[in-house]
Design an enzyme around this catalytic site. Structure first.
Site, PDB file in Angstrom:
ATOM      1  N   ARG A 260      38.285  39.792  40.381  1.00 26.37           N
ATOM      2  CA  ARG A 260      37.348  38.804  40.503  1.00 26.37           C
ATOM      3  C   ARG A 260      36.053  39.477  41.154  1.00 26.37           C
ATOM      4  O   ARG A 260      36.157  40.405  42.163  1.00 26.37           O
ATOM      5  CB  ARG A 260      37.456  37.552  41.285  1.00 26.37           C
ATOM      6  N   ARG A 275      38.502  37.153  50.661  1.00 30.11           N
ATOM      7  CA  ARG A 275      37.686  36.980  49.199  1.00 30.11           C
ATOM      8  C   ARG A 275      37.609  38.664  49.042  1.00 30.11           C
ATOM      9  O   ARG A 275      36.676  39.341  49.520  1.00 30.11           O
ATOM     10  CB  ARG A 275      36.524  36.424  49.624  1.00 30.11           C
ATOM     11  N   GLU A 347      41.664  27.540  51.386  1.00 34.44           N
ATOM     12  CA  GLU A 347      42.547  27.371  50.177  1.00 34.44           C
ATOM     13  C   GLU A 347      43.718  28.573  50.013  1.00 34.44           C
ATOM     14  O   GLU A 347      43.366  29.500  50.198  1.00 34.44           O
ATOM     15  CB  GLU A 347      41.835  27.214  48.893  1.00 34.44           C
ATOM     16  N   SER A 350      46.142  26.194  44.355  1.00 30.40           N
ATOM     17  CA  SER A 350      45.344  25.172  43.522  1.00 30.40           C
ATOM     18  C   SER A 350      46.083  24.735  42.226  1.00 30.40           C
ATOM     19  O   SER A 350      46.785  25.604  41.652  1.00 30.40           O
ATOM     20  CB  SER A 350      43.856  25.522  42.865  1.00 30.40           C
ATOM     21  N   ARG A 387      46.464  35.993  49.497  1.00 32.37           N
ATOM     22  CA  ARG A 387      45.446  35.365  50.563  1.00 32.37           C
ATOM     23  C   ARG A 387      46.434  34.581  51.555  1.00 32.37           C
ATOM     24  O   ARG A 387      46.236  34.448  52.847  1.00 32.37           O
ATOM     25  CB  ARG A 387      44.546  34.609  49.806  1.00 32.37           C
TER      26      ARG A 387
END
Length: 421
Positions: A260, A275, A347, A350, A387
């Site tokens: 990403r 991140r 988070e 998801s 993460r």
């Protein structure tokens, strides 16, 4: 390219307008799409009428006398030009419809909260937030002192937001992903190691080239995209196919590296591995009948929670607000783990119910009880990702600077406690 069901839109425009408002998006796009749909249908009708007239005129020319034929041929030529013009108009109307269609995100499910990132609803809080009788270290300080993470050399080799997982840091991630793979297979998933480069129509079909296109790495020379999740290749796996769902959903779990660009996040979460541009993940992906999607969504959430429980992490489950949903998701539940040094939940997983949105774009269907092809539903959910190391290290740290390895990971890591080398 179809997106949301046009028949549903024509019959329930107010429901789509409500969905747009829940997302914080323009409800006027619904009227623009209805207008484009009407124009396209009018263009098709006009073209079909002219082609029928041309066919009838052709028979008339064939039956005409030599004296009548020159005038009729001139008329035929004029009619042929009208047909060509009508076909151009039809193509233009279709292009405008496709553009208006792509502008509307999936229809948000009833019950999902409206608003943006901070307007979620907490459904449940699990586990106790740890208390320390010492000053806790953050995951990067722990990772560096224990020889688990090397950000400095990651930046030297690849730039900012890259890292090396070293020694038992690598083993911790590999163990976590292996446990996720084992749990997935025990629950009926087929394990997959998919390609991480996909064609544009697959990336487009999953909905990642819309509002989030700036997050995606594109290899222009090959017109291929690096995936940000194995959801993308798994969604494309059955594109253009008719599936047999008579015995229930088809479930796949993809283990892949993910990429990403993190565009627009400059200055945000720059410390450590929260991140980053590259990470590894095991992602669940399901194809099912639309009427089974809600129940399957709850199953995916339960499997995520089982994995989090195995890591011994305190977390909360949230119902994500419409304005924070990706364009393909109709409903999304996140699990956020407590990060002690941030005094906040972050988070970790998801799971999204994408209803028929992706399958409609990728032409994935199944046969109903009458043998008629119908559009399938797709869902996805995170089972483990890099993460998670942040929460594992911080929640399981000890006063002497060591970190306890979750019991479920000890067989994979080979140690009960991680200490400085």
């Amino acid at each position: 390219m179809v997106v949301i069901d046009l028949k549903f839109l024509r019959e329930n425009p107010d429901a789509v307008r409500t969905s747009q408002r829940t997302r914080g998006e323009d409800p006027g796009l619904v009227d623009a799409l209805l207008e484009a749909d009407a124009s396209r249908r009018a263009a098709i009708l006009a073209g079909d009428t002219l082609r029928a007239e041309q066919k009838a005129f052709g028979k008339k020319v064939g039956q005409a006398s030599p004296e009548e034929r020159p005038a009729l041929l001139a008329g035929s030529k004029e009619l042929a030009q009208k047909v060509k013009d009508a076909e151009v108009a039809q193509h233009e109307a279709q292009a405008k419809l496709d553009e208006a269609h792509r502008a509307i995100s999936n229809i948000v499910q009833d019950g999902a909260p409206a608003g943006g990132e901070d307007d979620f609803i907490t459904l449940e809080t699990v586990g106790e937030i740890p208390t320390f009788d010492f000053e806790p270290k953050d995951h990067l300080e722990l990772g560096e002192s224990l020889g688990l993470i090397d950000m400095e050399r990651g930046a030297k080799v690849s730039g900012s937001r890259f890292y090396f997982l070293t020694g038992f840091g690598a083993m911790l991630q590999l163990g976590m992903l292996q446990l996720a793979a084992q749990k997935a297979m025990a629950n009926g998933f087929t394990m997959m190691i998919p390609p991480v480069l996909v064609r544009s129509e697959i990336m487009q079909g999953t909905g990642f080239l819309g509002q989030h296109a700036d997050e995606v790495y594109h290899l222009a020379d090959d017109d291929l995209y690096l995936v940000g999740t194995s959801e993308v290749p798994l969604a494309g796996y059955h594109s253009g196919e008719i599936l047999d769902l008579a015995d229930g959903p088809k479930r796949y779990a993809g283990w892949s590296s993910c990429f990403r660009r993190e565009a627009g996040s400059y200055g945000k979460d720059t410390r450590g591995i929260i991140r980053v541009h590259q990470f590894d993940k095991v992602e669940m992906f399901t194809y099912c009948k639309p009427e089974d999607a809600d129940a399957e969504h709850q199953r995916l959430l339960a499997w995520e929670r089982d994995m989090l429980d195995a890591m011994g992490l305190p977390y909360r489950v949230i119902d994500v607000a419409g304005g924070d949903l990706g364009s393909s998701a109709a409903r999304k539940f996140d699990c956020e783990a407590w990060v002690p040094t941030q005094q906040a939940y972050r988070e970790l997983t998801s799971t999204s119910n994408c209803t028929t949105y992706q399958a409609r774009r990728l032409h994935v269907r199944y046969r109903d009880e009458n043998g008629k092809p119908q559009t399938a539903a797709t869902l996805n959910g995170t089972l483990a990702t890099t993460r998670w190391l942040v929460a594992i290290l911080e929640n399981h740290q000890q006063a002497d600077g060591s970190v306890r390895v979750p019991d479920a990971l000890v067989p994979f890591v080979g140690r009960e406690v991680l200490t400085a080398p």
